[in-house]
Every structure is written in C-alpha cells, then in structure tokens.
Scaffold this motif. Structure first.
Motif, PDB file in Angstrom:
ATOM      1  N   LEU B  78     -32.554  27.046 -23.249  1.00 55.50           N
ATOM      2  CA  LEU B  78     -31.173  26.611 -23.527  1.00 55.50           C
ATOM      3  C   LEU B  78     -31.088  25.085 -23.606  1.00 55.50           C
ATOM      4  O   LEU B  78     -30.457  24.515 -24.518  1.00 55.50           O
ATOM      5  CB  LEU B  78     -30.260  27.142 -22.426  1.00 55.50           C
ATOM      6  N   VAL B  79     -31.769  24.419 -22.676  1.00 56.06           N
ATOM      7  CA  VAL B  79     -31.770  22.951 -22.663  1.00 56.06           C
ATOM      8  C   VAL B  79     -32.439  22.412 -23.942  1.00 56.06           C
ATOM      9  O   VAL B  79     -31.925  21.474 -24.578  1.00 56.06           O
ATOM     10  CB  VAL B  79     -32.490  22.414 -21.391  1.00 56.06           C
ATOM     11  N   ARG B  80     -33.547  23.036 -24.335  1.00 57.23           N
ATOM     12  CA  ARG B  80     -34.246  22.601 -25.552  1.00 57.23           C
ATOM     13  C   ARG B  80     -33.351  22.760 -26.779  1.00 57.23           C
ATOM     14  O   ARG B  80     -33.278  21.876 -27.631  1.00 57.23           O
ATOM     15  CB  ARG B  80     -35.530  23.423 -25.748  1.00 57.23           C
ATOM     16  N   VAL B  81     -32.639  23.890 -26.845  1.00 58.90           N
ATOM     17  CA  VAL B  81     -31.741  24.142 -27.975  1.00 58.90           C
ATOM     18  C   VAL B  81     -30.624  23.099 -27.993  1.00 58.90           C
ATOM     19  O   VAL B  81     -30.312  22.529 -29.045  1.00 58.90           O
ATOM     20  CB  VAL B  81     -31.149  25.583 -27.898  1.00 58.90           C
ATOM     21  N   MET B  82     -30.062  22.816 -26.833  1.00 61.87           N
ATOM     22  CA  MET B  82     -28.961  21.850 -26.742  1.00 61.87           C
ATOM     23  C   MET B  82     -29.453  20.436 -27.111  1.00 61.87           C
ATOM     24  O   MET B  82     -28.721  19.657 -27.727  1.00 61.87           O
ATOM     25  CB  MET B  82     -28.353  21.834 -25.346  1.00 61.87           C
ATOM     26  N   GLU B  83     -30.686  20.115 -26.715  1.00 58.76           N
ATOM     27  CA  GLU B  83     -31.237  18.793 -27.029  1.00 58.76           C
ATOM     28  C   GLU B  83     -31.427  18.598 -28.528  1.00 58.76           C
ATOM     29  O   GLU B  83     -31.225  17.513 -29.049  1.00 58.76           O
ATOM     30  CB  GLU B  83     -32.601  18.635 -26.350  1.00 58.76           C
ATOM     31  N   ASN B  84     -31.824  19.665 -29.196  1.00 56.63           N
ATOM     32  CA  ASN B  84     -32.116  19.583 -30.630  1.00 56.63           C
ATOM     33  C   ASN B  84     -30.872  19.666 -31.506  1.00 56.63           C
ATOM     34  O   ASN B  84     -30.966  19.532 -32.714  1.00 56.63           O
ATOM     35  CB  ASN B  84     -33.107  20.677 -31.032  1.00 56.63           C
ATOM     36  N   LYS B  85     -29.736  19.924 -30.913  1.00 55.91           N
ATOM     37  CA  LYS B  85     -28.512  20.048 -31.710  1.00 55.91           C
ATOM     38  C   LYS B  85     -28.066  18.691 -32.253  1.00 55.91           C
ATOM     39  O   LYS B  85     -28.125  17.697 -31.563  1.00 55.91           O
ATOM     40  CB  LYS B  85     -27.399  20.642 -30.862  1.00 55.91           C
TER      41      LYS B  85
END
Lengths: 172, 85
Positions: B78-85
């Motif tokens: 989830l953190v990785r997805v949020m970072e890449n947004k």
C-alpha cells in the motif's frame, strides 16, 4: 465373602469464594487457579505473565512502568512548580486524579499484573536519586510498555476466568 | 549472525533495567516472545486439558506470526502504491 472393591467415594473439591480467588489472582498471577486445584494451569499462566512483565522492564528499562501517582522527587517538584505558575491564571483548574490517570493510560493495563507493578513503579521512581531511573525513548520504550501492559491484560483475563471457574466447580 | 553483535553490545557496560536493551536494529524480533507469551496464556485459559496447550499454543503462535507477516506485506504494498502515485 465378597472380594469386589467398594465404589470410590465421590471427590469433593472445596472451592474458595469467587471474590477471594479474584483478589489472589491479582496478588500473584495464576494463584486463582492454584486455589481451585488447577496447579499446572496456574503455574504456566503465572510464570508466563511474570516473564512477559520482566521482559518489558528489561527491554525498556524500569521507567516503562510510569503512573501519575508514584513519582520521583524531581517530577513532584516540577509538577508543583508548574501548578504554582498556572494558579495565577483564573481559568486554571488542577487536574483531578481521574485526569491524571488518563494522562498515562498504559498504566491502567499494567496495573492488572499485580503488586509487582507498584513495586516496579516505586523502584523506577526512586532508583539512583531524585531523578529516578532514566526514561528510555522511541521504539524500545514503546515495546517495553506494550509488554508490561499485555502481561497485565492477560492477567485480567486469567483473573476473570479463574473467578468464573471457582463458581462453576473448576469447569469453564 | 544477530546474536553476536547483540551479545557484544550487552557486555559493553550495559546495565539491565537501568538502560533499555540495545536492540535498536533487531526490534522487530521482539514480536516473537510477545506472541509466544500471548499464545501460551490464551491457550492455557482456553483449553480444557493442559496436555493440549503446547500443540494448540504452537498453532496459534504460527498463525499470529503469519497474520502479522501478511499484514506487513499488505501495508508495504500500500505504501509503495501511494508513493508511486
């Protein structure tokens, strides 16, 4: 002459009154079970709770047990001087015992581990002079607090269960 | 691997109960004894016979650790997805 053995007499286990096993379960973790004849259960639960509690103290230092009512000399003086300064403000109200307890809510959980909590709190507040033992910080402090609080909450579960069993002939 | 530097730190002037345990780099391993303690106490309360406790406590211990690992994986994703947004 008959050689048949007589039928065994029904065993009677005298159960302590429920409130006594509850209080003794707080005084020494697991003692509530021992008093109703379940020694192995009491020993396993008591030793595990005390080990978890001690592990908390070892991980974060003695000051992981921190209540609003057992303070070091320096903490008491600091609080008194803060109150003296604030008293000049007409809107200021000194915190009630309930408010002071809620400022350190983890102690509520830790308290259920028994008198060992109060002893640890006193030792932490008086060890090494006026300041008491030093506080640790960050993750090790949080984990130490958590260990002691989980030990207390587990003992609360054991107290409730042993009290229920004592009123139910030892069964759940 | 982990035990050696920890043992070295512990012997270098560490005062137990006065100072915190020097586990700054291995703090996540402290989850294991906590889960083991919770599992043993919970199953000691729950089981009808104390003979059942070791097996059932081991089962629930593994389940807790797996649950924590899955939760950590999901949160990491989830953190990785949020970072890449």
């Amino acid at each position: 002459m008959s050689t048949a053995t007589p039928p065994p007499l029904p065993q009677r286990i005298i159960m302590p009154r429920r409130r006594w096993s509850r209080w003794r379960g707080w005084l020494v973790p697991g003692l509530g079970y021992v008093l109703i004849g379940q020694r192995a259960r009491g020993a396993v639960i008591g030793v595990t709770i005390l080990l978890m509690f001690t592990a908390g103290l070892l991980i974060g230092g003695m000051r992981v047990i921190d209540s609003a009512f057992i303070e070091s000399t320096q903490e008491r003086e600091d609080r008194a001087s803060q109150e003296r300064i604030r008293k000049s403000d007409s809107n200021y109200r000194a915190p009630t015992p309930v408010m002071r307890t809620l400022q350190k809510p983890w102690f509520i959980g830790q308290f259920f581990a028994g008198p060992v909590t109060l002893i640890a709190n006193y030792v932490g507040a008086t060890w090494g002079g006026d300041k008491g033992a030093p506080f640790s910080h960050a993750r090790v402090y949080e984990i130490g607090v958590l260990y002691a609080a989980v030990a207390g909450m587990m003992n609360l579960m054991a107290i409730i269960d042993s009290a229920y069993r004592s009123g139910n002939g030892g069964a759940r | 691997m982990i035990a050696f530097p920890l043992a070295q730190q512990v012997t270098q002037g560490f005062r137990p109960f006065w100072q915190p345990l020097p586990v700054w780099n291995y703090w996540y391993l402290l989850l294991l004894p906590l889960c083991a303690g919770v599992s043993i106490i919970y199953k000691s309360i729950k089981c009808r016979e104390m003979r059942q406790v070791p097996r059932e406590a081991a089962e629930i211990f593994v389940m807790i650790i797996l649950g924590m690992a899955i939760a950590a994986g999901v949160l990491l994703a989830l953190v990785r997805v949020m970072e890449n947004k």
